[in-house]
Design an enzyme around this catalytic site. Structure first.
Site, PDB file in Angstrom:
ATOM      1  N   MET A  49      24.676  36.078  31.665  1.00 16.67           N
ATOM      2  CA  MET A  49      23.711  37.213  32.324  1.00 16.67           C
ATOM      3  C   MET A  49      22.497  36.487  32.093  1.00 16.67           C
ATOM      4  O   MET A  49      21.949  36.685  30.473  1.00 16.67           O
ATOM      5  CB  MET A  49      24.535  38.044  31.166  1.00 16.67           C
ATOM      6  CG  MET A  49      25.776  38.002  32.018  1.00 16.67           C
ATOM      7  SD  MET A  49      26.657  39.768  31.331  1.00 16.67           S
ATOM      8  CE  MET A  49      26.603  38.851  29.266  1.00 16.67           C
ATOM      9  N   CYS A 139      24.991  35.566  41.794  1.00 12.11           N
ATOM     10  CA  CYS A 139      24.161  36.246  42.156  1.00 12.11           C
ATOM     11  C   CYS A 139      23.467  37.131  42.852  1.00 12.11           C
ATOM     12  O   CYS A 139      23.034  37.170  43.929  1.00 12.11           O
ATOM     13  CB  CYS A 139      22.761  35.885  40.985  1.00 12.11           C
ATOM     14  SG  CYS A 139      21.940  37.144  40.839  1.00 12.11           S
ATOM     15  N   ASN A 241      36.528  37.224  37.746  1.00  5.80           N
ATOM     16  CA  ASN A 241      36.181  38.021  36.517  1.00  5.80           C
ATOM     17  C   ASN A 241      35.568  39.617  37.087  1.00  5.80           C
ATOM     18  O   ASN A 241      35.345  39.589  38.761  1.00  5.80           O
ATOM     19  CB  ASN A 241      34.748  36.959  37.128  1.00  5.80           C
ATOM     20  CG  ASN A 241      33.711  37.871  36.452  1.00  5.80           C
ATOM     21  OD1 ASN A 241      32.421  37.522  37.289  1.00  5.80           O
ATOM     22  ND2 ASN A 241      33.171  38.571  34.908  1.00  5.80           N
ATOM     23  N   GLY A 242      34.980  40.648  36.429  1.00  3.67           N
ATOM     24  CA  GLY A 242      35.024  41.785  37.069  1.00  3.67           C
ATOM     25  C   GLY A 242      35.483  42.615  36.557  1.00  3.67           C
ATOM     26  O   GLY A 242      36.835  42.789  36.760  1.00  3.67           O
ATOM     27  N   ASP A 243      35.443  43.268  36.175  1.00  2.00           N
ATOM     28  CA  ASP A 243      36.023  45.143  35.276  1.00  2.00           C
ATOM     29  C   ASP A 243      36.733  44.604  34.326  1.00  2.00           C
ATOM     30  O   ASP A 243      37.331  45.349  34.435  1.00  2.00           O
ATOM     31  CB  ASP A 243      35.957  45.607  35.900  1.00  2.00           C
ATOM     32  CG  ASP A 243      35.568  46.310  37.375  1.00  2.00           C
ATOM     33  OD1 ASP A 243      33.684  45.890  36.870  1.00  2.00           O
ATOM     34  OD2 ASP A 243      35.367  46.299  37.942  1.00  2.00           O
TER      35      ASP A 243
END
Length: 374
Positions: A49, A139, A241-243
């Site tokens: 990030m 991204c 990936n995600g949440d």
């Protein structure tokens, strides 16, 4: 010793693979590998990030159990032009290993040259160097995607695959890719795209469960991630990936979608001990107690000291401000103290303010409140 090494030793010592003990071990543990990098059973990755996962934050996440980490993403154009900020991001440390250097761009020649530089990072910038090269095709930020880099490549899958092929052929390190489901709701191409990326030689694939057009809105959809993993043609590791914001959700998604690893991004912000919490829950089925403010102060001081050690007083303090306020989010009557955390420039005064936080709120253990609402 990773469990895969144990299994190999078990077999070499003369026990047949089909023995009950070995079968039980294989049913219980799966050792994920990227090339020669052994990552164990159900590893947890720290997502790269920008302006968050610098070396000091990675240091903290590694202490809490992150199995695989990446640099902040690096512009291929900036790298080949010797831009100072891009070159600085090449620096990694032995304690971070295994670590990937992540690059992005949309010009094949620049991406190849940047990948070669990433492979030579130890020689160019010093430090540990790279254990793998990761390509960011995920991204969603406008300034990246609108010029065809990052998830902007989802609109040009042929070019994405060709860039990947050229990068794989240019370096000896394992090459991995991070991407999304597609550009928008009408072009979720990830199932076919995953096969094509595998066919040109990537050794692992991370999928974020949103399209580019979703950015980070709505809920991440892991259904297609699961379909990629279920595809009988796929043999490389799939990282979801995600949440992921809790131990319970991590376990549920490991079990439901069968991914080889989970990558955690925004939920680590102000909460890097989430890796320890998830690992404990996966092993025991029990939740760890909330971290007390006293413990968070110890953590914040350690993080601050590492940031100053790496970047010096001025930059080290400036870049810690975003982290310091998040470590103590949710404390009552904290507004004035939070203002001090993000305005003080003197290291000793800042450490003294952290000591004051411990004295005033030390025994409290506030619930985690993500700035992203996770």
């Amino acid at each position: 010793m990773k469990i895969c090494k144990f299994i190999r030793t078990f077999v070499v010592l003369g026990f047949p693979v089909e023995t009950g003990m070995t079968t039980k071990i294989r049913e219980t543990y799966h050792c994920m590998r990227i090339g020669d990098i052994e990552l164990g059973d159900r590893p947890l990755f720290l997502a790269p990030m920008e302006d968050v996962t610098d070396a000091s934050f990675r240091f903290i996440c590694k202490e809490f159990g992150a199995d695989m980490m990446y640099t902040e993403f690096i512009s291929s154009d900036g790298l080949i032009r010797d831009a100072r900020k891009s070159l600085e991001k090449l620096v990694t440390y032995d304690y971070e290993a295994p670590i990937g250097i992540q690059i992005y761009g949309n010009i094949p020649e620049a991406m190849v040259d940047a990948a070669v530089m990433a492979e030579r990072a130890a020689e160019i910038a010093g430090g540990h160097g790279a254990d793998l090269v990761d390509i960011n095709f995920g991204c969603p930020v406008n300034k990246i995607a609108r010029r065809g880099a990052g998830s902007g490549m989802m609109r040009e899958p042929d070019k994405m695959v060709e860039i990947t092929r050229q990068v794989v052929e240019a370096v000896k390190l394992p090459v991995t890719v991070k991407t999304r489901l597609g550009w928008d709701e009408d072009s979720k191409i990830i199932v076919e795209l995953a096969e094509r990326l595998q066919d040109v030689g990537i050794q692992a694939l991370t999928i974020h469960g949103r399209t580019r057009c979703q950015m980070y809105t709505g809920e991440a959809d892991w259904t297609l991630i699961g379909k990629v993993k279920e595809n009988p043609r796929m043999h490389i590791p799939i990282i979801g990936n995600g949440d992921i914001n809790s131990p319970q959700k991590a376990k549920e998604y490991f079990d439901r979608y069968g991914v080889d690893a989970i990558m955690i991004g925004r939920a680590t912000y102000g909460h890097p001990w989430i890796f320890k919490e998830i690992k404990h829950y996966l092993q025991t089925g029990e939740l760890l107690p909330q971290m007390s403010v006293n413990d968070r102060v110890v953590l914040a001081k350690r993080h601050l000291a590492k940031s100053i050690e790496i970047k010096g007083d001025r930059v080290g303090i400036l870049e810690m401000r975003r982290h310091l306020s998040c470590y103590f989010k949710g404390l009552h009557d904290f507004k004035e103290t939070r203002l001090k955390l993000v305005t003080i420039n003197d290291p000793q005064e800042l450490f003294a303010t952290l000591d004051y936080i411990a004295e005033r709120w030390g025994e409290e253990a506030p619930e985690i409140r993500s700035i992203y609402g996770l």
